[in-house]
Design an enzyme around this catalytic site. Sequence first.
Site, PDB file in Angstrom:
ATOM      1  N   SER A  50       0.857  -1.186   0.000  1.00 50.77           N
ATOM      2  CA  SER A  50       0.000   0.000   0.000  1.00 50.77           C
ATOM      3  C   SER A  50       0.895   1.238   0.000  1.00 50.77           C
ATOM      4  O   SER A  50       2.114   1.140   0.182  1.00 50.77           O
ATOM      5  CB  SER A  50      -0.882  -0.006   1.252  1.00 50.77           C
ATOM      6  OG  SER A  50      -0.055   0.113   2.400  1.00 50.77           O
ATOM      7  N   ASP A  83      -0.925  -1.529  -4.105  1.00 51.04           N
ATOM      8  CA  ASP A  83      -2.293  -1.651  -3.602  1.00 51.04           C
ATOM      9  C   ASP A  83      -2.871  -0.234  -3.421  1.00 51.04           C
ATOM     10  O   ASP A  83      -2.211   0.642  -2.863  1.00 51.04           O
ATOM     11  CB  ASP A  83      -2.228  -2.397  -2.256  1.00 51.04           C
ATOM     12  CG  ASP A  83      -3.583  -2.821  -1.734  1.00 51.04           C
ATOM     13  OD1 ASP A  83      -4.540  -2.876  -2.526  1.00 51.04           O
ATOM     14  OD2 ASP A  83      -3.673  -3.114  -0.521  1.00 51.04           O
ATOM     15  N   HIS A 223     -11.536  -7.325  -2.379  1.00 53.00           N
ATOM     16  CA  HIS A 223     -10.753  -6.624  -1.353  1.00 53.00           C
ATOM     17  C   HIS A 223     -11.338  -6.946   0.015  1.00 53.00           C
ATOM     18  O   HIS A 223     -12.432  -7.484   0.121  1.00 53.00           O
ATOM     19  CB  HIS A 223     -10.808  -5.108  -1.588  1.00 53.00           C
ATOM     20  CG  HIS A 223      -9.844  -4.649  -2.622  1.00 53.00           C
ATOM     21  ND1 HIS A 223      -8.795  -3.830  -2.342  1.00 53.00           N
ATOM     22  CD2 HIS A 223      -9.763  -4.940  -3.946  1.00 53.00           C
ATOM     23  CE1 HIS A 223      -8.110  -3.610  -3.453  1.00 53.00           C
ATOM     24  NE2 HIS A 223      -8.671  -4.264  -4.440  1.00 53.00           N
ATOM     25  N   SER A 225     -10.739  -9.136   2.164  1.00 52.27           N
ATOM     26  CA  SER A 225     -11.185 -10.523   2.180  1.00 52.27           C
ATOM     27  C   SER A 225     -10.445 -11.402   3.173  1.00 52.27           C
ATOM     28  O   SER A 225     -10.300 -12.598   2.963  1.00 52.27           O
ATOM     29  CB  SER A 225     -11.119 -11.114   0.768  1.00 52.27           C
ATOM     30  OG  SER A 225     -12.115 -10.501  -0.012  1.00 52.27           O
ATOM     31  N   ASP A 268      -4.842  -9.238   4.230  1.00 55.14           N
ATOM     32  CA  ASP A 268      -3.856  -8.524   5.041  1.00 55.14           C
ATOM     33  C   ASP A 268      -4.109  -8.766   6.529  1.00 55.14           C
ATOM     34  O   ASP A 268      -3.239  -9.243   7.260  1.00 55.14           O
ATOM     35  CB  ASP A 268      -3.905  -7.019   4.716  1.00 55.14           C
ATOM     36  CG  ASP A 268      -2.754  -6.247   5.349  1.00 55.14           C
ATOM     37  OD1 ASP A 268      -1.899  -6.854   6.006  1.00 55.14           O
ATOM     38  OD2 ASP A 268      -2.704  -5.010   5.182  1.00 55.14           O
ATOM     39  N   THR A 269      -5.337  -8.490   6.953  1.00 57.40           N
ATOM     40  CA  THR A 269      -5.661  -8.572   8.384  1.00 57.40           C
ATOM     41  C   THR A 269      -5.311  -9.929   9.003  1.00 57.40           C
ATOM     42  O   THR A 269      -4.751  -9.995  10.094  1.00 57.40           O
ATOM     43  CB  THR A 269      -7.158  -8.255   8.594  1.00 57.40           C
ATOM     44  OG1 THR A 269      -7.382  -6.896   8.203  1.00 57.40           O
ATOM     45  CG2 THR A 269      -7.577  -8.437  10.039  1.00 57.40           C
TER      46      THR A 269
HETATM   47 ZN   LIG Z   1      -8.301  -2.921  -0.631  1.00 59.73          ZN
END
Ligand SMILES: [Zn+2]
Length: 349
Positions: A50, A83, A223, A225, A268-269
């Site tokens: 990002s 991103d 996204h 997800s 990511d999370t």
């Molecule tokens: Zn995103």
Amino acid sequence: MPLVSMRQLLDEAAKGGYGVGAFNVNDMEQIQAIMAAAKETKSPVIVQASRGARKFAEDLYLFKLIQAAAELNPEIPIAMHQDHGNSFETCKSAIELGYTSVMMDGSLKEDGKTPATFEENVTVTKKVVDYAHERGVTVEGEIGVLGGVEDGHGAGGTGLEHLTDPDQAVEFAELTGVDALAIAIGTSHGAYKFTKKPDGSVLKMDVLIAIHKRLPNTHLVMHGSSSVPKDLQDVINQYGGKLKETWGVPVEEIQLGIRNGVRKINVDTDNRLAMTGAIRKVLWESPEKFDPRDYMKPAREAMQKVVAQRMTQFGQAGHAGDYAPIAITEIAKGYANGTLSTQPLVAAR
Ligand SMILES: [Zn+2]
């Protein structure tokens, strides 16, 4: 293996009927975790940064780490992706660094917060597509607005406020020539996506299926997800964390998406949760420890485990050796001579 075109990865994924996880990175341990998982499961992979990650790690550190990953893993096709690019300049700077793919998120204005008009989105995305394709670089666009905020990027809200309209998705794909299309189906960035296990009232898989019906050959992107599994939340809370109970996107819903045109899945999370849980556990159980390696190694291993699991669930496992990478310069020629189509196949309603 040099970094490969994300378009090639996604075209191959479409042929094979699988999805490819796109995992966010900020540092060396995360890149190593992803590469170890890709190696373990023989998976092609998308690594993404990002704007916040590029700032945190500094462009050159991060990009050299990716180059190291490519050099050390010649058997793994890797695409390096920007991103949520917020402007033409952000995407251009990523391309100049050597990223093989960029997302121009024109669904928001350059501030990364205010929803943009359809016309504004088309204009800036098309500009990025023209610049990127000339250089063989893939472009992901976004139509509709996701919920939540991550790394300071996002409109906030629940994700249900600006769902993607299938007709607009068709128009957007035709006008911009994007290689991949991120759509808003009720998902949000960050850990707090849903307050209960999501059903059709909050996670609009029917919208995704309707878009896929109209654009059967367009690579769709999900996204926000992460699945935010309870066991990862539990580890954090067991060792002194204070996460509120929350739900992510169940893997079976992602798999339904993959059967309906989803080729790129952003995660990511889940990786953040896995690493933080592992670090908390070490420091809780052994408060005398202070060598960062004592907790970064388990953190890296915990992330590798989640990434490998997702790679298997998304179906990309085992596909790393299916194809030879095409040089970016050849991809650029393909866009120029039309062998790489930028006009979507549109099915009647
Ligand atoms: Zn995103």
